[in-house]
Scaffold this motif. Structure first.
Motif, PDB file in Angstrom:
ATOM      1  N   VAL A 108      45.479 -33.319  22.786  1.00 26.43           N
ATOM      2  CA  VAL A 108      46.460 -33.204  23.868  1.00 26.43           C
ATOM      3  C   VAL A 108      46.987 -31.777  23.898  1.00 26.43           C
ATOM      4  CG1 VAL A 108      48.324 -34.035  22.386  1.00 26.43           C
ATOM      5  CG2 VAL A 108      48.528 -34.202  24.857  1.00 26.43           C
ATOM      6  N   LYS A 109      47.128 -31.201  25.092  1.00 23.10           N
ATOM      7  CA  LYS A 109      47.556 -29.811  25.201  1.00 23.10           C
ATOM      8  C   LYS A 109      49.029 -29.623  24.883  1.00 23.10           C
ATOM      9  CE  LYS A 109      44.743 -27.127  28.462  1.00 23.10           C
ATOM     10  NZ  LYS A 109      44.719 -26.638  29.843  1.00 23.10           N
ATOM     11  N   CYS A 110      49.779 -30.691  25.044  1.00 21.13           N
ATOM     12  CA  CYS A 110      51.240 -30.623  24.968  1.00 21.13           C
ATOM     13  C   CYS A 110      51.699 -30.126  23.594  1.00 21.13           C
ATOM     14  CB  CYS A 110      51.816 -31.988  25.242  1.00 21.13           C
ATOM     15  SG  CYS A 110      53.590 -32.081  25.084  1.00 21.13           S
ATOM     16  N   VAL A 111      52.760 -29.275  23.610  1.00 24.17           N
ATOM     17  CA  VAL A 111      53.291 -28.763  22.354  1.00 24.17           C
ATOM     18  C   VAL A 111      54.684 -29.325  22.073  1.00 24.17           C
ATOM     19  CG1 VAL A 111      51.933 -26.665  22.384  1.00 24.17           C
ATOM     20  CG2 VAL A 111      54.142 -26.711  23.520  1.00 24.17           C
ATOM     21  N   ALA A 112      55.080 -30.369  22.815  1.00 20.79           N
ATOM     22  CA  ALA A 112      56.357 -31.053  22.601  1.00 20.79           C
ATOM     23  C   ALA A 112      57.537 -30.098  22.656  1.00 20.79           C
ATOM     24  CB  ALA A 112      56.352 -31.833  21.273  1.00 20.79           C
ATOM     25  N   VAL A 127      58.723 -37.770  21.988  1.00 22.64           N
ATOM     26  CA  VAL A 127      59.076 -37.701  20.572  1.00 22.64           C
ATOM     27  C   VAL A 127      58.092 -36.747  19.933  1.00 22.64           C
ATOM     28  CG1 VAL A 127      59.342 -38.978  18.436  1.00 22.64           C
ATOM     29  CG2 VAL A 127      59.930 -40.063  20.617  1.00 22.64           C
ATOM     30  N   GLY A 128      58.595 -35.582  19.503  1.00 23.34           N
ATOM     31  CA  GLY A 128      57.690 -34.587  18.927  1.00 23.34           C
ATOM     32  C   GLY A 128      57.667 -34.676  17.408  1.00 23.34           C
ATOM     33  N   THR A 185      45.560 -28.828  10.414  1.00 20.40           N
ATOM     34  CA  THR A 185      44.292 -28.445  11.028  1.00 20.40           C
ATOM     35  C   THR A 185      44.483 -27.900  12.441  1.00 20.40           C
ATOM     36  OG1 THR A 185      44.130 -30.782  11.559  1.00 20.40           O
ATOM     37  CG2 THR A 185      42.801 -29.977   9.728  1.00 20.40           C
ATOM     38  N   TRP A 186      45.716 -27.938  12.984  1.00 21.57           N
ATOM     39  CA  TRP A 186      45.978 -27.413  14.332  1.00 21.57           C
ATOM     40  C   TRP A 186      46.754 -26.115  14.184  1.00 21.57           C
ATOM     41  CZ3 TRP A 186      47.685 -31.903  18.076  1.00 21.57           C
ATOM     42  CH2 TRP A 186      46.721 -32.922  18.049  1.00 21.57           C
ATOM     43  N   PRO A 187      46.080 -24.992  13.987  1.00 26.35           N
ATOM     44  CA  PRO A 187      46.803 -23.751  13.678  1.00 26.35           C
ATOM     45  C   PRO A 187      47.516 -23.167  14.892  1.00 26.35           C
ATOM     46  CG  PRO A 187      44.454 -23.329  13.865  1.00 26.35           C
ATOM     47  CD  PRO A 187      44.622 -24.794  14.066  1.00 26.35           C
ATOM     48  N   ASP A 188      47.176 -23.622  16.119  1.00 28.48           N
ATOM     49  CA  ASP A 188      47.704 -22.951  17.302  1.00 28.48           C
ATOM     50  C   ASP A 188      49.094 -23.419  17.682  1.00 28.48           C
ATOM     51  OD1 ASP A 188      46.610 -25.428  17.778  1.00 28.48           O
ATOM     52  OD2 ASP A 188      46.018 -24.962  19.842  1.00 28.48           O
ATOM     53  N   ARG A 189      49.684 -24.396  17.027  1.00 26.66           N
ATOM     54  CA  ARG A 189      51.006 -24.870  17.455  1.00 26.66           C
ATOM     55  C   ARG A 189      51.766 -25.487  16.291  1.00 26.66           C
ATOM     56  NH1 ARG A 189      48.964 -29.958  21.049  1.00 26.66           N
ATOM     57  NH2 ARG A 189      47.016 -28.831  21.201  1.00 26.66           N
ATOM     58  N   GLU A 190      53.060 -25.579  16.498  1.00 24.78           N
ATOM     59  CA  GLU A 190      53.889 -26.153  15.441  1.00 24.78           C
ATOM     60  C   GLU A 190      54.084 -27.649  15.622  1.00 24.78           C
ATOM     61  OE1 GLU A 190      57.540 -24.093  15.467  1.00 24.78           O
ATOM     62  OE2 GLU A 190      56.664 -22.184  14.829  1.00 24.78           O
ATOM     63  N   LYS A 191      54.183 -28.070  16.900  1.00 26.86           N
ATOM     64  CA  LYS A 191      54.506 -29.477  17.147  1.00 26.86           C
ATOM     65  C   LYS A 191      53.526 -30.083  18.142  1.00 26.86           C
ATOM     66  CE  LYS A 191      58.806 -29.819  18.445  1.00 26.86           C
ATOM     67  NZ  LYS A 191      60.229 -30.063  18.630  1.00 26.86           N
ATOM     68  N   TYR A 192      53.465 -31.382  18.148  1.00 33.12           N
ATOM     69  CA  TYR A 192      52.738 -32.095  19.198  1.00 33.12           C
ATOM     70  C   TYR A 192      53.460 -33.400  19.443  1.00 33.12           C
ATOM     71  CZ  TYR A 192      50.540 -35.701  16.322  1.00 33.12           C
ATOM     72  OH  TYR A 192      50.320 -36.803  15.546  1.00 33.12           O
ATOM     73  N   PRO A 193      53.268 -34.039  20.600  1.00 31.83           N
ATOM     74  CA  PRO A 193      54.030 -35.255  20.891  1.00 31.83           C
ATOM     75  C   PRO A 193      53.455 -36.457  20.167  1.00 31.83           C
ATOM     76  CG  PRO A 193      52.605 -34.730  22.724  1.00 31.83           C
ATOM     77  CD  PRO A 193      52.423 -33.635  21.728  1.00 31.83           C
ATOM     78  N   ALA A 217      57.443 -26.534  34.955  1.00 35.63           N
ATOM     79  CA  ALA A 217      58.114 -26.120  33.722  1.00 35.63           C
ATOM     80  C   ALA A 217      57.144 -25.947  32.565  1.00 35.63           C
ATOM     81  CB  ALA A 217      59.183 -27.149  33.353  1.00 35.63           C
ATOM     82  N   CYS A 218      56.056 -26.654  32.577  1.00 29.59           N
ATOM     83  CA  CYS A 218      55.182 -26.715  31.400  1.00 29.59           C
ATOM     84  C   CYS A 218      54.582 -25.336  31.099  1.00 29.59           C
ATOM     85  CB  CYS A 218      54.060 -27.716  31.607  1.00 29.59           C
ATOM     86  SG  CYS A 218      53.075 -27.938  30.124  1.00 29.59           S
ATOM     87  N   PRO A 219      54.798 -24.787  29.893  1.00 30.12           N
ATOM     88  CA  PRO A 219      54.274 -23.460  29.566  1.00 30.12           C
ATOM     89  C   PRO A 219      52.785 -23.481  29.220  1.00 30.12           C
ATOM     90  CG  PRO A 219      55.511 -24.315  27.725  1.00 30.12           C
ATOM     91  CD  PRO A 219      55.622 -25.333  28.800  1.00 30.12           C
ATOM     92  N   VAL A 220      52.235 -24.674  28.917  1.00 26.01           N
ATOM     93  CA  VAL A 220      50.832 -24.710  28.476  1.00 26.01           C
ATOM     94  C   VAL A 220      49.970 -25.524  29.436  1.00 26.01           C
ATOM     95  CG1 VAL A 220      51.311 -24.324  26.051  1.00 26.01           C
ATOM     96  CG2 VAL A 220      51.397 -26.643  26.960  1.00 26.01           C
ATOM     97  N   ASP A 221      50.480 -25.775  30.629  1.00 28.18           N
ATOM     98  CA  ASP A 221      49.745 -26.551  31.628  1.00 28.18           C
ATOM     99  C   ASP A 221      49.264 -27.893  31.087  1.00 28.18           C
ATOM    100  OD1 ASP A 221      50.143 -24.768  33.580  1.00 28.18           O
ATOM    101  OD2 ASP A 221      48.202 -23.774  33.401  1.00 28.18           O
ATOM    102  N   ALA A 222      50.138 -28.565  30.366  1.00 22.60           N
ATOM    103  CA  ALA A 222      49.720 -29.837  29.777  1.00 22.60           C
ATOM    104  C   ALA A 222      49.940 -30.996  30.738  1.00 22.60           C
ATOM    105  CB  ALA A 222      50.494 -30.082  28.492  1.00 22.60           C
TER     106      ALA A 222
END
Lengths: 193, 346
Positions: A77-81, A97-98, A104-112, A131-136
């Motif tokens: 999922v693209k979302c970074v919560a 809920v993040g 193993t996902w080095p590109d982000r800190e959080k996910y939903p 609003a979405c910064p990552v086009d999720a």
């Protein structure tokens, strides 16, 4: 603009002729107009409506329908919560809920962990999309959103991701044709599944 | 005597049942006319390969009316609330008693009228037709809701106002034919000429006040949901609501019959029929002629409904009291003067 401004254009209502003031010619003209329309549909096949289940309606390119949660090229999922969509939402229909992203996902800190949209409450304004910064999150052109209960209309993460699978090839906001009906799409956009 | 009684009962059953069935299909036709006028197709789903074009739609509509929840709010005046739709529909049905559906005469083997040879036919139709006001005003009052009450007052004011030109516009025809019996008026027309030729103004006034009397557009303020928060039937649901509309549709049929009989020659077609033909197949043919005239009239009423916009209430009252009633008085006085001159000359 002042009332005596020379650029101000004064419009006079058209003067009614004697025939107009007698009403009857105008009534006859109106009746003639509807008669033409009736004859057009009855004999000329000029109905402008879409016979829905047989003919699918094609919405305009900027139509905003059911949401989807986009996946990246690895299928995650693209979302970074980041909660921006939930904050921007005027109807407060998004609930996220993040949690901390796995190592193993080095590109982000959080996910939903959970991503729920109440489709009954949503007003389809598209501000989450903005609003979405990552086009999720995106709104697709799917318009036949129905359900038999209120619970069916609350879309969780799985369902939102499955909408992405169903509309993967369609560019949101540039929607031109209904998605091909495959076994996957057959089951998924319809909330009755 | 018992045979006459049985025949009358059979006729009553036939007329009431056929009228109800016709009303059901008229609603279907009205929906089709509405759709065609608005470039739509209209109801076409409730059908089967054997019954095309959605012709089962009236049955579906009727089933819906019967199966819907029949809400009676707790604050209404219950007996009057239940009585009002009954009055509306009964007042509409009993008008059919004197309508000649086909030729009538003492030497006829078949009488196409429930109560043949009633010499005050038109008077009876009007007396009974004006009872519809009770249905409207009782429904508005019993609903115990200020919108429904105002709607009831508004509608009854409209109905009463338009009764006057409606009644006056036919008096010219009654004077000319010299009778209030509907079949005598038709026979006068087949001997001389159609009522629309001798009474053009009377025809126009009757047509317009007929629209108003049946609450059809452009005079359908009783049911203007968008502008006036509905009318006297705001609190009614399911079959009770349906009964008001059934009653109004029966009024449409009655008014169409009266227009066909009084002004369009009834079952008469020039050079084809005459009052002397009394053989029963010709009587049946005459009935078909009358029915097709009535059907054409109903279609015109529907056509007008989907063309003209609704009147504002003060315009509605102005039209009745300031134009139509004076015009109908002028028409009546002129007609009676001419009739007097002709009768005194002959």
């Amino acid at each position: 603009m002042r009332p005596d401004d020379p650029k101000l254009k004064k419009l006079e209502p058209p003067r009614l002729t004697f025939g107009d003031r007698m009403y009857l010619p105008q009534i006859a003209a109106g009746l003639l107009l509807t008669a033409k329309h009736m004859a057009g549909v009855a004999f000329g096949n000029k109905a402008i409506t879409v016979q829905y289940p047989e003919e699918q309606h094609v919405p305009s390119p900027n139509y905003r329908g059911v949401h989807r949660l986009n996946k990246d090229d690895q299928g995650r999922v693209k979302c970074v919560a980041c909660m921006l969509c939930a904050t921007a939402c005027p109807a407060h229909c998004i609930d996220i809920v993040g949690t901390t992203a796995p190592d193993t996902w080095p590109d982000r800190e959080k996910y939903p962990a959970s991503f729920v949209i109440d489709e009954l409450r949503c007003i389809y304004c598209g501000m989450c999309e903005e609003a979405c910064p990552v086009d999720a999150i995106e709104l697709t052109g799917l318009y036949d959103l129905t359900g038999l209960t209120r619970e069916q209309m609350i879309f969780d993460k799985t369902k939102l991701l499955s909408v992405y699978d169903a509309t993967r090839d369609a560019e949101p906001m540039r929607y031109t044709a209904p998605p091909p009906k495959t076994a996957a799409t057959e089951a998924l956009p319809s909330p009755i599944s | 005597m018992p045979w006459e009684l049985i025949g009358t009962l059979v006729k009553i059953l036939l007329v009431v049942n056929i009228a109800m069935g016709v009303v059901a299909y008229l609603i279907y036709i009205e929906r089709k006319v509405a759709a065609y006028a608005q470039d739509r197709i209209g109801p076409n789903r409730a059908g089967s390969p054997i019954v095309p074009f959605g012709l089962l739609q009236p049955i579906a509509d009727g089933a819906k009316m019967l199966l819907k929840e029949d809400v009676i709010p707790g604050y209404v005046s219950r007996p009057v609330y239940i009585l009002a739709p009954l009055i509306a529909i009964v007042a509409a049905i009993i008008g059919f008693a004197v309508v000649p559906f086909g030729p009538v005469g003492p030497d006829q083997w078949m009488n196409f009228q429930i109560a043949p040879n009633v010499n005050i036919g038109i008077l009876y139709v009007f007396a009974v037709g004006s009872l519809a006001v009770y249905g409207v005003i009782l429904a508005g009052w019993a609903s115990n809701n200020k919108y429904a009450f105002l709607g009831g007052l508004r509608s009854s004011a409209q109905l009463i106002s338009y009764e006057i030109p409606l009644g006056m516009s036919i008096l010219g025809m009654v004077l000319i034919a010299g009778s209030m019996d509907l079949s005598t008026i038709i026979n006068w027309q087949s001997r001389h000429t159609w009522g629309i030729v001798v009474q053009p103004l009377g025809f126009l006034l009757f047509l317009v006040s007929g629209f108003a009397e049946t609450n059809r557009l452009p005079f359908d303020l009783p049911e203007s949901e968008q502008e006036l928060v509905g009318g006297f039937h705001t609190e009614y649901s399911a079959m009770k609501f349906g009964m008001f509309f059934l009653g109004e549709y029966l009024h449409v049929i009655t008014v169409s019959y009266l227009i066909a009989i009084l002004f369009l020659g009834g079952w008469h077609i020039p050079f084809l029929t005459s009052p002397e033909q009394t053989w029963w197949p010709t009587s049946l043919l005459k009935m078909v002629i009358l029915m097709s005239k009535v059907m054409a009239m109903i279609l015109i009423i529907m056509w007008v409904r989907w063309t003209l916009p609704r009147f504002r209430y003060d315009q509605l009252m102005d039209l009745a009291w300031k134009s139509m009633i004076p015009l109908s008085i002028v028409n009546l006085v002129a007609t009676s003067g001419i009739v007097q001159l002709i009768y005194s000359a002959s």
